[in-house]
Structures are given as structure tokens and as C-alpha cells.
Design an enzyme around this catalytic site. Structure first.
Site, PDB file in Angstrom:
ATOM      1  N   HIS A  78       5.646   8.415 -12.485  1.00  0.00           N
ATOM      2  CA  HIS A  78       5.940   9.500 -11.544  1.00  0.00           C
ATOM      3  C   HIS A  78       5.793   8.965 -10.117  1.00  0.00           C
ATOM      4  O   HIS A  78       4.840   9.294  -9.407  1.00  0.00           O
ATOM      5  CB  HIS A  78       5.004  10.686 -11.808  1.00  0.00           C
ATOM      6  CG  HIS A  78       5.460  11.977 -11.193  1.00  0.00           C
ATOM      7  ND1 HIS A  78       5.570  13.149 -11.906  1.00  0.00           N
ATOM      8  CD2 HIS A  78       5.823  12.296  -9.927  1.00  0.00           C
ATOM      9  CE1 HIS A  78       5.969  14.122 -11.108  1.00  0.00           C
ATOM     10  NE2 HIS A  78       6.126  13.624  -9.897  1.00  0.00           N
TER      11      HIS A  78
ATOM     12  N   ASN B 236      13.810  19.525 -14.106  1.00  0.00           N
ATOM     13  CA  ASN B 236      13.025  20.017 -12.976  1.00  0.00           C
ATOM     14  C   ASN B 236      13.966  20.756 -12.036  1.00  0.00           C
ATOM     15  O   ASN B 236      14.931  20.169 -11.536  1.00  0.00           O
ATOM     16  CB  ASN B 236      12.369  18.862 -12.202  1.00  0.00           C
ATOM     17  CG  ASN B 236      11.357  18.099 -13.038  1.00  0.00           C
ATOM     18  OD1 ASN B 236      11.035  18.481 -14.157  1.00  0.00           O
ATOM     19  ND2 ASN B 236      10.843  17.014 -12.490  1.00  0.00           N
TER      20      ASN B 236
ATOM     21  N   GLU C  61       9.455  21.223 -14.592  1.00  0.00           N
ATOM     22  CA  GLU C  61       8.900  21.616 -13.289  1.00  0.00           C
ATOM     23  C   GLU C  61       9.719  22.775 -12.744  1.00  0.00           C
ATOM     24  O   GLU C  61      10.945  22.767 -12.818  1.00  0.00           O
ATOM     25  CB  GLU C  61       8.956  20.482 -12.256  1.00  0.00           C
ATOM     26  CG  GLU C  61       7.998  19.348 -12.465  1.00  0.00           C
ATOM     27  CD  GLU C  61       8.085  18.306 -11.341  1.00  0.00           C
ATOM     28  OE1 GLU C  61       8.484  18.656 -10.200  1.00  0.00           O
ATOM     29  OE2 GLU C  61       7.771  17.134 -11.622  1.00  0.00           O
TER      30      GLU C  61
ATOM     31  N   TYR D 237      14.272  23.483  -8.629  1.00  0.00           N
ATOM     32  CA  TYR D 237      13.615  24.181  -7.523  1.00  0.00           C
ATOM     33  C   TYR D 237      14.552  25.082  -6.730  1.00  0.00           C
ATOM     34  O   TYR D 237      14.148  26.159  -6.295  1.00  0.00           O
ATOM     35  CB  TYR D 237      12.962  23.168  -6.573  1.00  0.00           C
ATOM     36  CG  TYR D 237      11.729  22.529  -7.151  1.00  0.00           C
ATOM     37  CD1 TYR D 237      10.478  23.121  -7.026  1.00  0.00           C
ATOM     38  CD2 TYR D 237      11.814  21.337  -7.865  1.00  0.00           C
ATOM     39  CE1 TYR D 237       9.351  22.549  -7.589  1.00  0.00           C
ATOM     40  CE2 TYR D 237      10.686  20.755  -8.424  1.00  0.00           C
ATOM     41  CZ  TYR D 237       9.459  21.364  -8.281  1.00  0.00           C
ATOM     42  OH  TYR D 237       8.339  20.788  -8.846  1.00  0.00           O
TER      43      TYR D 237
ATOM     44  N   GLU E 208      12.229  12.245 -12.241  1.00  0.00           N
ATOM     45  CA  GLU E 208      13.174  12.424 -11.137  1.00  0.00           C
ATOM     46  C   GLU E 208      13.715  11.114 -10.558  1.00  0.00           C
ATOM     47  O   GLU E 208      13.492  10.787  -9.387  1.00  0.00           O
ATOM     48  CB  GLU E 208      12.522  13.259 -10.024  1.00  0.00           C
ATOM     49  CG  GLU E 208      12.149  14.650 -10.471  1.00  0.00           C
ATOM     50  CD  GLU E 208      11.633  15.553  -9.369  1.00  0.00           C
ATOM     51  OE1 GLU E 208      11.467  16.754  -9.636  1.00  0.00           O
ATOM     52  OE2 GLU E 208      11.387  15.070  -8.246  1.00  0.00           O
TER      53      GLU E 208
ATOM     54  N   ARG F 276       1.362  19.003 -18.718  1.00  0.00           N
ATOM     55  CA  ARG F 276       2.097  17.781 -18.402  1.00  0.00           C
ATOM     56  C   ARG F 276       1.393  17.041 -17.263  1.00  0.00           C
ATOM     57  O   ARG F 276       1.115  17.627 -16.215  1.00  0.00           O
ATOM     58  CB  ARG F 276       3.535  18.118 -17.977  1.00  0.00           C
ATOM     59  CG  ARG F 276       4.332  16.876 -17.593  1.00  0.00           C
ATOM     60  CD  ARG F 276       5.672  17.205 -16.952  1.00  0.00           C
ATOM     61  NE  ARG F 276       6.230  15.986 -16.375  1.00  0.00           N
ATOM     62  CZ  ARG F 276       7.042  15.946 -15.333  1.00  0.00           C
ATOM     63  NH1 ARG F 276       7.414  17.057 -14.724  1.00  0.00           N
ATOM     64  NH2 ARG F 276       7.490  14.781 -14.883  1.00  0.00           N
TER      65      ARG F 276
ATOM     66  N   TRP G  66       3.503  14.486  -1.427  1.00  0.00           N
ATOM     67  CA  TRP G  66       4.290  13.379  -0.902  1.00  0.00           C
ATOM     68  C   TRP G  66       4.314  13.402   0.630  1.00  0.00           C
ATOM     69  O   TRP G  66       3.268  13.445   1.243  1.00  0.00           O
ATOM     70  CB  TRP G  66       5.680  13.350  -1.548  1.00  0.00           C
ATOM     71  CG  TRP G  66       5.615  13.396  -3.049  1.00  0.00           C
ATOM     72  CD1 TRP G  66       6.122  14.353  -3.870  1.00  0.00           C
ATOM     73  CD2 TRP G  66       4.947  12.452  -3.926  1.00  0.00           C
ATOM     74  NE1 TRP G  66       5.839  14.075  -5.191  1.00  0.00           N
ATOM     75  CE2 TRP G  66       5.125  12.912  -5.257  1.00  0.00           C
ATOM     76  CE3 TRP G  66       4.227  11.265  -3.721  1.00  0.00           C
ATOM     77  CZ2 TRP G  66       4.612  12.236  -6.364  1.00  0.00           C
ATOM     78  CZ3 TRP G  66       3.722  10.584  -4.828  1.00  0.00           C
ATOM     79  CH2 TRP G  66       3.914  11.068  -6.123  1.00  0.00           C
TER      80      TRP G  66
END
Length: 495
Positions: free
Chosen positions: A142, A329, A398, A331, A187, A97, A450
Site C-alpha cells: 500500500h 476503491n 474502500e 470515492y 491503487e 483490511r 498522505w
């Protein structure tokens, strides 16, 4: 009909008779890794690429990013694609991806000028993946909006919907003969809250109480319009699938016996995942919990109408059902306490009246203070999605754990976290009946994370950013992940 399960507390996540090392993943399970254009490509102004909001944001300095680092060079993937391909092949991935840089393809964000060098770069990547038996999964957007479009209002402007649709159609037309799995927007929750509400990510807009809601409103419409464009103009000939990548934590009540905390956990899910998933997967409109809560808070604040925009009936019909699979995604997880909103200053985070708490017993990834490692939270989230959104096909697009820089190549602890996560995924598939079709690690490479810059390392491959050659070296987790991919399942530990 309630859009949430009757209880947010599930049974024990660890059945005593479960041995995940004796169970294979389903046939044709997608094994992948993910990246994003701004985070790996570099070449920020190479070959006619236009500036994106992240180019502008990082070049303004002011400690917005760790050590004022930028993605100007990043992993150098714009010139080192062959090195990335070697990493993909070394892992034996079935899927990869990556995202397209909107401003590399269309420097001012419009189809008025098409940058052929950008098209050539992605053509090469797609063709070489297919030549090596790897399925490309392509994200249109993105976080890296062309700066020209931000000057015109960006995601706060209704005009962005048509601009995104034109870009999406260009990409479907240009690459859709070979790309069969598309993600429109990555996101939207993160971009709305951090980019347009709190202003800590590009484009750095701080509009508390309205910025997140307005930008999210336009992202949902842009996604839906692009899905319809694919459905009407390209699907019959190209035969692909289109979705949107939604991120979500899992929320547990801080006190499982407290009705107020149970409701706070439900509100967190409504203001995080359901904000986007309910309109797209269910009924074209925002979650009832979210609408009533924001409306009530606005009344207390003396605001005559809700700060949450409304969809027209026609827009609800247009938005409903605009995803061919569920892309998630994940986390981390949080515990939620009810928190009364006594704040006169409007803000999206205060609207939900839920305080996020990290359980001190949960380990925290060394490279990200926010990332408490809660593998069983993913299983509960997958079950929630199954129960709430009509049992969709799901891809985990993700999932990752970061190390701090300098990061040891022998990342044994991180691989343990991956292994625990894969065990929970197997339980979700075989015990909970979740239709999970693939798993993508974030990320293939250490990259520009980021606002954390290069100190937070999520890669399966270590990148030496001090070396101009930017060499890629596998972590232990990459070697172990490759074994799982080859085995289509966890490999028994060697005693």
C-alpha cells in the site's frame, strides 16, 4: 467485442418504489473497515524496520506534505494494536483490511534478512482478529516501497517484478495458513500517476508522459506473477483468494447529448479503471481506446513509437485472468468534457483528452476538496464493472468521506453520505444484479492521509494526535455503522 457498455448514461438511479430500510444485505455480507501500514503504524524505525519511500519522502520536508507532517508516529498502531482491536470489536466488523509494511518484514525489501519482530507484530494482529471472529483481509503493498528497492529503480525497473514475487511468496508462506483474502497492490493508478508521473507522492518521481505508464506496466506484471505463485504453490493447501485493489471515479459526460463528451467519459474510464482491469480481468492487454489514443497523440508530437509499453504475447497470457474477485476503491465522480490535446509536452493526463469537471451541485467533503460526494456514481460504476468484466464477485475495499480538522464527533452530515451510499449499494445488488459481497469503510481511524497529513480525517474513530496516548473515540458515524453491521442492513430512522 467492445469492452465498454454501449452507453455510459444509465436510467434514473432512484426508483420511486424503493425502500432500502426494508431490505437486508445478502447473507454473510462482509462488513469491514480498512487501514494501511504507513498511515497508522508509526514506529517508522522501530525494532529493525527499514526505511520506506514514504519515510524518505516526508523526512525531506519542503512542504511536500501539509505542515511537513510525517507518519513517524501516526496512530501508534505498532504499539497500540490492542486499542485498534477494541475499535474493530466495538463496530462488530466481520472483516478488517490492513496492509503489511514490506520494509518492516524485509528491511531492505529482499528475503536476505527477515525481521522477526515485524513477523511477530502481524502474527499477533492476525491471530487476535481470528480469535474475535474477524476475517483478516491483507494488502501486500500500500504505497510504502522499501527505499532500498527504489534506489534500484523501484516500480520503473523490470527487476521489481521478481522482488515483489519473492516478497509475496514470503507473506503467503508466513501468514497464508490464516489469511484467506489477499490484495497484492493498492491503487496502482494513484501510485503510477502521483508517484512516478507527477511526483507529488512518494517516491516523488516526475517523468511526464512515461513514468505512469512504465511503473503501471511493472505493477501489472508483478501482480500477475504473484497471483500465479499463489495459484501454483499455495492455493491447494491454503484455499485463499487473491486480487488487486483498483480505484476508480465514475465518469459522466459533461453534456449527455454531446458525442464528444460521451467519448471523453469513456476515455476517462479507459485511462483510470480499465487501464488495469482490462488486462487482468479480460484479455491480458491494455484497453483499445487507451492504446489508440496514446499512439495518435505520440504521432502528433513527433514521437516515433507509443509511450505506452507493450506486453509480449506470453505476458498477455500470463496476465489474463489473474484475479479471484474484483476489489474496488470508490470515492467520487466527475463529469467529462472533450479537450483537444495541443500540448507539445507529453503527459499522461493530456493523453486522454478529457477535462474533469465537478458539478457545483454535488456536495464536497469538508476534509478533501477533490471529494465530491456522489453516491449514485458508485451504483453506476458497479453496474459498469458487472457489464464490462463478466459479472465478477465484487468487494468495495474502500469508500469514505473526510472531515477537516478539527472534526466534530457528531458527524451527522457524513453519516448521511454513508447512508445514501449504502442505499445505492442495495440498488446495485437487488435491482442491477451486481454480485457485491462486502463493503469496507475507509478508514477505521483518523490517520496520516498522505500529502494532506492529519488535517483530512476519514476515520470512524477520532484520534487525538496532540495527546501522546493517541486515544481513539468513536464518531457518530461509527455508532451508526455498528448498527448497520449488527442489523445487516440500514436501520429505520426513528421519527
Amino acid at each position: 467485442m467492445s469492452l465498454a457498455p454501449t452507453s455510459i448514461v444509465l436510467s434514473s438511479p432512484s426508483p420511486s418504489n424503493w425502500d432500502p430500510e426494508n431490505v437486508s444485505f445478502p447473507e454473510e455480507f462482509a462488513w469491514g473497515a480498512s487501514t494501511a501500514a504507513y498511515q497508522i503504524e508509526g514506529g517508522w524505525d522501530a525494532d529493525g524496520k527499514g526505511p520506506s519511500v514514504w519515510d524518505t519522502f516526508t523526512h525531506q520536508g519542503g512542504d511536500r506534505v501539509f505542515k511537513n507532517q510525517t507518519g513517524d508516529v501516526a496512530c501508534g498502531s505498532y504499539t497500540l494494536w490492542e486499542e485498534d482491536l477494541k475499535c474493530i470489536k466495538q463496530l462488530g466488523l466481520t472483516h478488517y483490511r490492513f496492509s503489511l509494511s514490506w520494509s518492516r518484514l524485509l528491511p531492505d525489501g529482499t528475503t536476505g534478512f527477515i525481521n522477526q519482530k515485524g513477523v511477530d507484530y502481524y502474527d499477533t494482529a492476525i491471530d487476535s482478529l481470528l480469535a474475535n471472529g474477524v476475517t483478516p483481509v491483507v494488502t501486500l503493498y500500500h504505497f510504502d516501497l522499501p527505499q532500498h528497492l527504489e534506489h534500484q529503480g523501484g516500480w520503473r525497473s523490470g527487476a521489481i517484478v521478481a522482488a515483489f514475487d519473492a516478497y509475496a511468496q514470503f507473506c503467503f508462506r508466513t501468514f497464508g495458513d490464516r489469511v484467506k483474502l489477499w490484495l497484492t497492490i493498492n491503487e496502482p493508478y494513484v501510485l503510477a500517476t502521483l508517484g512516478y508521473e507527477e511526483g507529488v507522492m512518494a517516491p516523488g518521481i516526475k517523468e511526464l508522459g512515461t513514468g505512469a505508464y512504465q511503473s503501471a506496466h511493472n505493477m501489472i506484471k508483478a501482480h500477475a506473477v504473484a497471483w500465479h505463485s499463489y495459484n501454483q504453490l499455495f492455493r491447494k493447501k491454503q484455499g485463499g483468494l487473491v486480487s488487486i485493489a483498483l480505484n476508480s471515479d465514475w465518469a459522466e459526460p459533461f453534456d449527455p447529448n454531446s458525442p464528444a463528451d460521451q467519448e471523453a467519459a469513456k476515455r476517462h474510464m479507459a485511462f483510470c479503471l480499465d487501464w488495469f482491469a482490462t488486462p487482468i480481468f479480460l484479455d491480458g492487454d491494455y484497453p483499445a481506446i487507451m492504446k489508440s489514443k496514446i499512439s495518435a497523440v505520440c504521432k502528433r508530437q513527433g514521437i516515433p513509437s507509443s509511450r505506452l509499453p507493450e506486453f509480449t504475447d506470453a505476458e498477455k497470457m500470463m496476465i489474463k485472468g489473474t484475479a479471484d474477485f474484483f476489489a474496488l476503491n470508490y470515492y467520487t465522480s466527475r463529469k467529462m468534457k472533450h479537450q483537444e490535446n495541443t500540448n507539445a509536452q507529453p503527459s499522461m493526463s493530456a493523453d486522454k483528452e478529457a477535462e474533469e469537471v465537478t458539478d457545483p451541485s454535488w456536495p464536497v467533503a469538508s476534509g478533501s476538496s477533490w471529494l465530491a460526494v456522489v453516491p449514485w456514481g458508485l451504483r453506476r460504476l458497479l453496474k459498469y464493472i458487472k457489464d464490462t468484466y463478466n459479472h465478477p464477485i465484487i468487494y468495495i475495499t474502500e469508500n469514505g468521506f473526510s472531515q477537516s480538522d478539527p472534526a466534530p464527533l457528531d458527524d451527522t452530515q457524513r453519516w448521511e453520505y454513508f447512508k445514501l451510499t449504502l442505499q445505492e449499494i442495495l440498488k446495485a445488488i437487488y435491482i442491477d444484479g451486481v454480485q457485491l459481497k462486502g463493503y469496507f469503510v475507509w478508514s477505521l481511524l483518523d490517520n496520516f492521509e498522505w500529502t494532506c497529513g492529519y488535517r483530512s480525517r476519514f476515520g470512524l474513530f477520532h484520534v487525538d494526535f496532540e495527546n501522546p496516548a493517541l486515544p481513539r473515540v468513536p464518531y457518530k458515524s461509527a455508532i451508526e455503522y455498528a448498527k448497520v453491521v449488527a442489523n445487516n442492513g440500514l436501520v429505520k430512522s426513528q421519527e
